[in-house]
Design an enzyme around this catalytic site. Structure first.
Site, PDB file in Angstrom:
ATOM      1  N   SER A 199     -42.285 -21.878  36.913  1.00 11.18           N
ATOM      2  CA  SER A 199     -42.960 -22.923  36.137  1.00 11.18           C
ATOM      3  C   SER A 199     -44.391 -23.157  36.592  1.00 11.18           C
ATOM      4  CB  SER A 199     -42.170 -24.236  36.251  1.00 11.18           C
ATOM      5  OG  SER A 199     -40.870 -24.053  35.774  1.00 11.18           O
ATOM      6  N   GLY A 200     -44.891 -22.325  37.494  1.00 11.95           N
ATOM      7  CA  GLY A 200     -46.261 -22.513  37.979  1.00 11.95           C
ATOM      8  C   GLY A 200     -46.319 -22.976  39.428  1.00 11.95           C
ATOM      9  N   HIS A 257     -37.031 -25.454  45.069  1.00 14.81           N
ATOM     10  CA  HIS A 257     -36.647 -25.495  43.654  1.00 14.81           C
ATOM     11  C   HIS A 257     -35.434 -26.403  43.459  1.00 14.81           C
ATOM     12  CE1 HIS A 257     -39.403 -22.400  42.455  1.00 14.81           C
ATOM     13  NE2 HIS A 257     -38.797 -21.427  43.090  1.00 14.81           N
TER      14      HIS A 257
HETATM   15  P1  A3P Z   1     -45.765 -15.578  33.656  1.00 15.05           P
HETATM   16  O1  A3P Z   1     -44.628 -14.742  34.153  1.00 15.05           O
HETATM   17  O2  A3P Z   1     -45.449 -16.229  32.331  1.00 15.05           O
HETATM   18  O3  A3P Z   1     -47.060 -14.883  33.639  1.00 15.05           O
HETATM   19  P2  A3P Z   1     -43.946 -19.464  39.787  1.00 15.05           P
HETATM   20  O4  A3P Z   1     -45.234 -19.543  40.504  1.00 15.05           O
HETATM   21  O5  A3P Z   1     -43.261 -20.793  39.631  1.00 15.05           O
HETATM   22  O6  A3P Z   1     -43.075 -18.393  40.305  1.00 15.05           O
HETATM   23  O7  A3P Z   1     -44.309 -19.101  38.275  1.00 15.05           O
HETATM   24  C1  A3P Z   1     -44.896 -17.862  37.975  1.00 15.05           C
HETATM   25  C2  A3P Z   1     -45.626 -18.008  36.654  1.00 15.05           C
HETATM   26  O8  A3P Z   1     -46.854 -18.683  36.863  1.00 15.05           O
HETATM   27  C3  A3P Z   1     -45.965 -16.649  36.082  1.00 15.05           C
HETATM   28  O9  A3P Z   1     -45.938 -16.807  34.673  1.00 15.05           O
HETATM   29  C4  A3P Z   1     -47.372 -16.440  36.631  1.00 15.05           C
HETATM   30  O10 A3P Z   1     -48.121 -15.496  35.941  1.00 15.05           O
HETATM   31  C5  A3P Z   1     -47.945 -17.835  36.497  1.00 15.05           C
HETATM   32  N1  A3P Z   1     -49.069 -18.075  37.424  1.00 15.05           N
HETATM   33  C6  A3P Z   1     -49.196 -17.666  38.702  1.00 15.05           C
HETATM   34  N2  A3P Z   1     -50.361 -18.061  39.219  1.00 15.05           N
HETATM   35  C7  A3P Z   1     -51.000 -18.749  38.258  1.00 15.05           C
HETATM   36  C8  A3P Z   1     -52.265 -19.400  38.187  1.00 15.05           C
HETATM   37  N3  A3P Z   1     -53.096 -19.400  39.224  1.00 15.05           N
HETATM   38  N4  A3P Z   1     -52.602 -20.010  37.036  1.00 15.05           N
HETATM   39  C9  A3P Z   1     -51.772 -20.001  35.981  1.00 15.05           C
HETATM   40  N5  A3P Z   1     -50.561 -19.388  35.967  1.00 15.05           N
HETATM   41  C10 A3P Z   1     -50.170 -18.780  37.095  1.00 15.05           C
END
Ligand code: A3P
Length: 319
Positions: free
Chosen positions: A66-67, A127
């Protein structure tokens, strides 16, 4: 306060093997009404039993994909903004997961003592659902920042991430449609997803000074307003001088998807995530809103949206 150097995670094996099990791309088990990746349960159980928070700990919490990585980067950079010059910043050579550890992974690996060694104020991540956090965390005054994302995009992101993480062990990729269906049924990692967000949403309404609820999509749309909210929540708002000097923009640029993705450490390094070794580049895939459209049919999307809407009805939360 002491945390056992090596939490006896193997003590949970018998209990874990007695829990209901399902197979998504990884085995998941039902524990205390929620489903968790089997490999994460020893850490979760050990945290509930042994974790000793400090009142000034900051927790970054999310449903997976979720970011979290982005939030780790932003919170760390904001909280340490007077410690490092931006051209020699730790995030230029360390992955955000190296500077903000998941307590779940450290406990699962029997490395909880590493947490004791961290200076205060610590920034830690998990999480875990709110209802599973030990009382020691919820009643100790720790601050929590929660990041929420459109569940459809989180499911797509988790499917890609899991496929990459398990590629070495599995020849075939778990079918996306089945993966998505399990998310709709609630039989899914850290799920039901709607409960995950709803628990933190309710707590953010009850204790806004201790729980900040952020949304991935809003952060992409308005990064400056959200980073300022984050700093205010931490009790250290940006001064007029900092704002004039462009500090907020510098933090946003350093932590941006484009910047982090291209750093050597994030192209080459790796992380231990529970039982898997995960390449750092799997945390930076697309970083967009709405990628679910490339994977799920409109009917599938409608189904999950409908369930989520119904479950969140009356809460004031929309995701
Ligand atoms: P996507 O797979 O849709 O690209 P988490 O960090 O909770 O594991 O989530 C990973 C998701 O956040 C991935 O999404 C990833 O690309 C995105 N993500 C990672 N770093 C980011 C950033 N600096 N800004 C925006 N999105 C980011």
């Amino acid at each position: 306060s002491t945390t056992p150097a090596a939490a006896p995670v193997q003590d949970y094996d018998e209990l874990i093997s007695s829990l209901p099990v399902e197979q998504t791309s990884i085995p998941i088990r039902k524990y205390q009404n929620f489903w968790f990746p089997e490999g994460h349960l020893p850490g979760i159980m050990a945290i509930r039993q042994h974790f000793k928070p400090r009142p000034d700990d900051l927790f970054l919490i999310s449903f997976p994909k979720s970011g979290t990585t982005w939030l780790k980067a932003l919170a760390f950079t904001t909280m340490t903004r007077t410690h490092y010059p931006l051209d020699r910043h730790p995030l230029l050579s360390l992955n955000p997961h190296d500077v903000v550890p998941f307590i779940d992974d450290l406990f699962a690996a029997g490395q909880a003592s590493k947490l004791e060694a961290l200076p205060s104020p610590r920034i830690l991540a998990t999480h875990m659902l709110y209802s599973l956090l030990p009382d020691s965390i919820t009643s100790s005054g720790c601050r929590i920042i929660y990041i929420c994302r459109d569940p459809k995009d989180a499911v797509v992101s988790l499917w890609h991430f899991s496929a990459k993480a398990t590629a070495a062990k599995r020849k075939e990729c778990f079918p996306f449609d089945k993966f998505f269906e399990m998310a709709c049924e609630g039989n899914f990692s850290y799920s039901p997803i709607w409960d995950h967000s709803l628990e933190y949403w309710k707590e953010s309404l009850r204790r806004p000074e201790k729980v900040l609820f952020l949304k991935y999509e809003e952060m992409l749309e308005e990064p400056k307003a959200n980073v300022k909210r984050l700093a205010e929540f931490l009790g250290w708002p940006f001064s007029e001088e900092e704002e004039k000097g462009g500090v907020v923009e510098e933090i946003i640029t350093l932590c941006s998807f484009e910047k982090l993705k291209c750093l050597d450490v994030n192209k080459k390094g790796c992380q231990e995530v529970a039982v898997f070794q995960v390449a750092n580049d799997s945390f930076f895939r697309k970083g967009e809103v709405g990628d679910w459209r490339n994977h799920a049919s409109p009917e599938m999307a409608q189904k999950l949206d409908g369930i989520v809407r119904e479950k969140l009805e009356g809460s004031g939360l929309t995701i």
